[in-house]
Design a protein around this motif. Structure first.
Motif, PDB file in Angstrom:
ATOM      1  N   VAL A 139       5.179 -19.363  -8.492  1.00 55.69           N
ATOM      2  CA  VAL A 139       3.770 -19.512  -8.144  1.00 55.69           C
ATOM      3  C   VAL A 139       2.895 -18.773  -9.147  1.00 55.69           C
ATOM      4  CG1 VAL A 139       2.012 -18.847  -6.446  1.00 55.69           C
ATOM      5  CG2 VAL A 139       4.121 -19.965  -5.698  1.00 55.69           C
ATOM      6  N   GLN A 140       3.312 -17.581  -9.550  1.00 57.68           N
ATOM      7  CA  GLN A 140       2.537 -16.837 -10.543  1.00 57.68           C
ATOM      8  C   GLN A 140       2.449 -17.606 -11.862  1.00 57.68           C
ATOM      9  OE1 GLN A 140       0.641 -14.129 -10.035  1.00 57.68           O
ATOM     10  NE2 GLN A 140       1.229 -14.508  -7.905  1.00 57.68           N
ATOM     11  N   ASN A 141       3.524 -18.290 -12.231  1.00 58.42           N
ATOM     12  CA  ASN A 141       3.492 -19.118 -13.438  1.00 58.42           C
ATOM     13  C   ASN A 141       2.449 -20.225 -13.316  1.00 58.42           C
ATOM     14  OD1 ASN A 141       5.561 -17.628 -14.630  1.00 58.42           O
ATOM     15  ND2 ASN A 141       7.170 -19.000 -13.906  1.00 58.42           N
ATOM     16  N   LEU A 142       2.396 -20.861 -12.145  1.00 59.42           N
ATOM     17  CA  LEU A 142       1.406 -21.915 -11.919  1.00 59.42           C
ATOM     18  C   LEU A 142      -0.014 -21.367 -12.026  1.00 59.42           C
ATOM     19  CD1 LEU A 142       2.739 -24.036  -8.904  1.00 59.42           C
ATOM     20  CD2 LEU A 142       2.267 -24.859 -11.207  1.00 59.42           C
ATOM     21  N   LEU A 143      -0.261 -20.236 -11.377  1.00 57.89           N
ATOM     22  CA  LEU A 143      -1.597 -19.644 -11.385  1.00 57.89           C
ATOM     23  C   LEU A 143      -2.011 -19.228 -12.791  1.00 57.89           C
ATOM     24  CD1 LEU A 143      -1.418 -17.415  -8.167  1.00 57.89           C
ATOM     25  CD2 LEU A 143      -2.286 -19.751  -8.383  1.00 57.89           C
ATOM     26  N   ASN A 144      -1.050 -18.786 -13.577  1.00 60.70           N
ATOM     27  CA  ASN A 144      -1.349 -18.364 -14.946  1.00 60.70           C
ATOM     28  C   ASN A 144      -1.625 -19.553 -15.867  1.00 60.70           C
ATOM     29  OD1 ASN A 144      -0.994 -15.661 -14.251  1.00 60.70           O
ATOM     30  ND2 ASN A 144       1.146 -15.628 -14.892  1.00 60.70           N
ATOM     31  N   ASP A 145      -0.908 -20.650 -15.626  1.00 62.52           N
ATOM     32  CA  ASP A 145      -0.994 -21.793 -16.531  1.00 62.52           C
ATOM     33  C   ASP A 145      -2.115 -22.774 -16.185  1.00 62.52           C
ATOM     34  OD1 ASP A 145       1.157 -20.767 -17.888  1.00 62.52           O
ATOM     35  OD2 ASP A 145       2.642 -22.086 -16.947  1.00 62.52           O
TER      36      ASP A 145
END
Length: 320
Positions: A222-228
């Motif tokens: 989820v953090q990857n999604l929010l960052n990207d």
């Protein structure tokens, strides 16, 4: 030259009508044509599009068509090709179209936003006994990633990638919601992406015959999604959304958008926008997802340009 679907004068047709009408009747015709591109008939887009079409027929005297499509990517292409005036699309698809990314080989900016509608929840659904409890468990499974050229498939690709998976790690099946449900019931599909408002009607139907499980989206993925991607937000699918769902399940959301072709002039889009919001209670009665459509959130999470006609309406409401 801009197309206008508002009060388009059709002199030749008017003369033909006059010739056919009895004495004292008729005059020049004024017609409003709206084709609304939606999604599959088992999802939320199609009935909401149908409700909008009915509203425009009743309030504006429009001639409308509601197109069942593969949803977001197909809808953007239909707008770009001049085969639809209005469409429902996911914010991620709209953003990628403007940027010429993902399924769009070059930028497509021939459309603009009318409103943010309701949150689109990423729902990875499975049933008891599938062996899928986390996103990592999708490896080696048969996973429905949505119909070809759909926003669901676009989203499935981004989400699985954020969790360190590629389509080579599982067997992707390009299926509609109804086909995915049939596959789960028949034991041919282990899990599927249902990116929609909640509850998703097809998943609700599945829960009448099988024990539905909602796979949590949490942690590093989820953090990857929010960052990207700046249009994603963390969210919760509340307990009780589906039968046998006893606990809240973490996931992510982004906005659904109502968009129009830029070929439509400002006055036309102003009237379409005004008519929708002045009769929003009627749209909200369509289904559970539509109940979340409110004027207060009409500009939330829109990653593309707002059409001048819509912008004028919001300015009149003191919202710009």
């Amino acid at each position: 030259m801009r197309r206008s679907i508002t009060f388009a004068l059709l002199p030749a047709l008017a003369m033909m009508l006059l010739a056919c009408q009895p004495p004292g009747g008729g005059g020049e015709g004024e017609e409003l044509f709206v084709t609304i591109a939606t999604g599959g008939q088992s999802g939320n887009y199609y009935p909401i599009g149908g409700s909008l079409a009915s509203l425009y027929e009743d309030e504006l005297g429009a001639t409308t068509t509601v197109e069942a499509t593969g949803a977001s990517v197909d809808n953007i292409n239909l707008l770009d090709e001049g085969r639809a005036e209005m469409a429902l699309v996911q914010a991620d698809a709209a953003s990628q179209a403007y940027a010429g990314e993902g399924p769009f080989e070059e930028p497509v900016d021939s459309f603009s936003a009318v409103a943010s509608l309701y949150p689109q929840y990423v729902q990875v659904i499975t049933i008891a006994g599938s062996g899928v409890e986390t996103m990592e468990d999708l490896a080696g499974k048969r996973v429905s990633v949505g119909a070809p050229n759909s926003g669901v498939e676009l989203n499935a690709r981004a989400v699985t990638g954020a969790f360190g998976l590629s389509y080579e790690d599982f067997s992707p099946q390009y299926l509609s919601y109804s086909e995915t449900i049939d596959g789960m019931r028949n034991g041919n599909i282990d899990a599927g992406f249902f990116t929609s408002g909640i509850p998703n009607p097809s998943v609700t139907d599945l829960s009448t015959t099988d024990e539905v499980r909602v796979v949590p989206l949490e942690g590093e993925g989820v953090q990857n999604l929010l960052n990207d991607y700046d249009y994603y937000s963390e969210a919760i699918i509340p307990a009780g959304t589906y039968e046998d769902q006893e606990e809240d399940v973490p996931t992510v959301t982004f906005a659904n958008l109502l968009v129009v072709s830029n070929e439509l002039d400002e006055d036309t889009v102003y009237e379409l926008t005004r008519t929708m919001w002045e009769n929003i209670e009627r749209i909200q009665q369509t289904n559970a997802a539509a109940r979340e459509i409110t004027l207060e959130t009409a500009q939330d999470g829109i990653p593309i340009e707002l059409h001048p006609g819509a912008e004028r309406y919001y300015s009149e409401q003191g919202m710009r």
